[in-house]
Design an enzyme around this catalytic site. Structure first.
Site, PDB file in Angstrom:
ATOM      1  N   HIS A  98       0.832  -1.197   0.000  1.00  0.00           N
ATOM      2  CA  HIS A  98       0.000   0.000   0.000  1.00  0.00           C
ATOM      3  C   HIS A  98       0.874   1.258   0.000  1.00  0.00           C
ATOM      4  CE1 HIS A  98      -3.244  -2.695   0.814  1.00  0.00           C
ATOM      5  NE2 HIS A  98      -2.823  -2.978   2.034  1.00  0.00           N
ATOM      6  N   GLU A 116      -1.686  -0.218   8.255  1.00  0.00           N
ATOM      7  CA  GLU A 116      -2.677  -1.081   8.892  1.00  0.00           C
ATOM      8  C   GLU A 116      -2.031  -1.949   9.960  1.00  0.00           C
ATOM      9  OE1 GLU A 116      -3.904  -2.876   5.237  1.00  0.00           O
ATOM     10  OE2 GLU A 116      -2.667  -4.663   5.524  1.00  0.00           O
ATOM     11  N   HIS A 173       3.151  -7.545   1.853  1.00  0.00           N
ATOM     12  CA  HIS A 173       2.441  -8.368   2.823  1.00  0.00           C
ATOM     13  C   HIS A 173       1.354  -9.200   2.170  1.00  0.00           C
ATOM     14  CE1 HIS A 173      -0.061  -4.722   2.501  1.00  0.00           C
ATOM     15  NE2 HIS A 173      -1.079  -5.524   2.751  1.00  0.00           N
ATOM     16  N   ARG A 193      -1.300  -4.786  -6.226  1.00  0.00           N
ATOM     17  CA  ARG A 193      -1.098  -6.227  -6.219  1.00  0.00           C
ATOM     18  C   ARG A 193       0.227  -6.566  -6.886  1.00  0.00           C
ATOM     19  NH1 ARG A 193      -5.836  -7.557  -8.676  1.00  0.00           N
ATOM     20  NH2 ARG A 193      -6.983  -7.175  -6.754  1.00  0.00           N
TER      21      ARG A 193
END
Length: 317
Positions: A98, A116, A173, A193
């Site tokens: 991200h 996150e 991740h 992705r």
């Protein structure tokens, strides 16, 4: 003045890797047998939660944020800052990364970045996560991607229930098959992705990859996040501070009995992982149970929690 918790109706997302654990574990009425995500506390336009009780019943959390900022510490900013999800990884999620705030704001129409963190609610014995990579330089990182050397590139870690991981933006991740995860994140739906195991979607097509963006935003070399966790006991509540960083502070709570709590002028986001009980505010009682998500607005000074329950709660840092 608004003086009660806001209970929220979750939004569900069908995913190629999803399953039925959101129904099996939490009793949610999921739309499909491949439901991968429960957006429990969300004001993101791609899936805003709707308020189920009180004066704002029927409004979305996004509308409450826009129209009643006093409930949220009069916090600045156009966007509600956090998003809380529960993820059912019935299969491996794609390997992804991200962007940070600066990159997302410039390249994703003003979207927030996405830092996150994950709390492992449950998992199968062989479940694992991908956290980070072994590329020492950008050239080595790109070379391993181009050669498809995924086993050499990706850093895998075994997991067990109760584990916690902080995943800053820029971290390669993936959540592995068999994991049930509560995710607290910045309110963003931007994902790049990197690798998707060459699998095909329901139409027979491979899913889009975002290699150029991924290479640009990935932290190289990988840096393991360092967090300090602190446990405290207040009356019938055992609290573990999981992380406190730039965007959020997240706690795990285990309640056995009754505890008096203060908001200290913050609005608090609660997700009930297990159990049931009652929230009492100004002598008014509001029952909660497994799978409930609610916000304690900053207009409440003190509240009482009673019951036998496990939950994750958070606030903006």
């Amino acid at each position: 003045m608004y003086k009660e918790p806001m209970f929220l109706a979750p939004v569900f997302k069908d995913r190629i890797w999803g399953g039925t654990k959101l129904s099996d574990r939490f009793g949610y009425d999921i739309p499909t047998n491949t439901t991968g995500e429960c957006w429990g506390i969300s004001a993101h336009p791609n899936g805003p939660s709707r308020i189920k009780n009180g004066p704002l019943k029927g409004k979305t959390l996004m509308e409450a944020w826009d129209q009643h900022r006093e409930l949220f510490s009069n916090e600045k900013g156009e966007q509600f800052p956090l998003l809380v999800k529960i993820l059912d990884a019935n299969n491996d999620l794609s390997v992804q990364v991200h962007p940070n705030d600066e990159y997302a704001n410039s390249h994703e129409n003003g979207e927030l970045g996405k830092t996150e963190c994950w709390y492992v609610i449950d998992c199968e014995p062989e479940s694992e996560l991908i956290i980070g990579h072994h590329g020492k330089t950008k050239e080595e990182f790109v070379s391993m991607i181009e050669k498809g050397e995924w086993d050499k590139l990706l850093k895998k870690v075994p997991i067990q229930p109760g584990d916690f991981y902080y995943v800053p933006s820029g971290t390669i991740h993936a959540i592995g098959k068999g994991a049930l995860i509560l995710e607290t994140q910045q309110s963003s739906d931007t994902t790049y992705r990197v690798y998707d195991y060459d699998r095909k979607d329901v139409t027979g097509n491979t899913r889009e990859l975002h290699l150029e963006q991924s290479i640009t935003v990935t932290t190289i070399p990988h840096q393991d996040a360092r967090i300090e966790q602190v446990v405290s006991i207040e009356q019938g509540l055992t609290i573990k501070k999981l992380v406190s960083e730039q965007y959020f502070t997240v706690f795990h709570g285990l309640l056995q009995g009754t505890v008096d709590q203060k908001t200290d002028g913050k609005y608090l986001l609660y997700s009930v992982l297990n159990g049931k009980g009652v929230i009492t505010v100004n002598q008014q009682s509001y029952p909660y149970k497994t799978g409930d998500h609610f916000v304690i607005p900053s207009t409440i000074d003190t509240y009482e929690l009673t019951g036998n329950a496990e939950f994750i709660y958070s606030f903006t840092s």
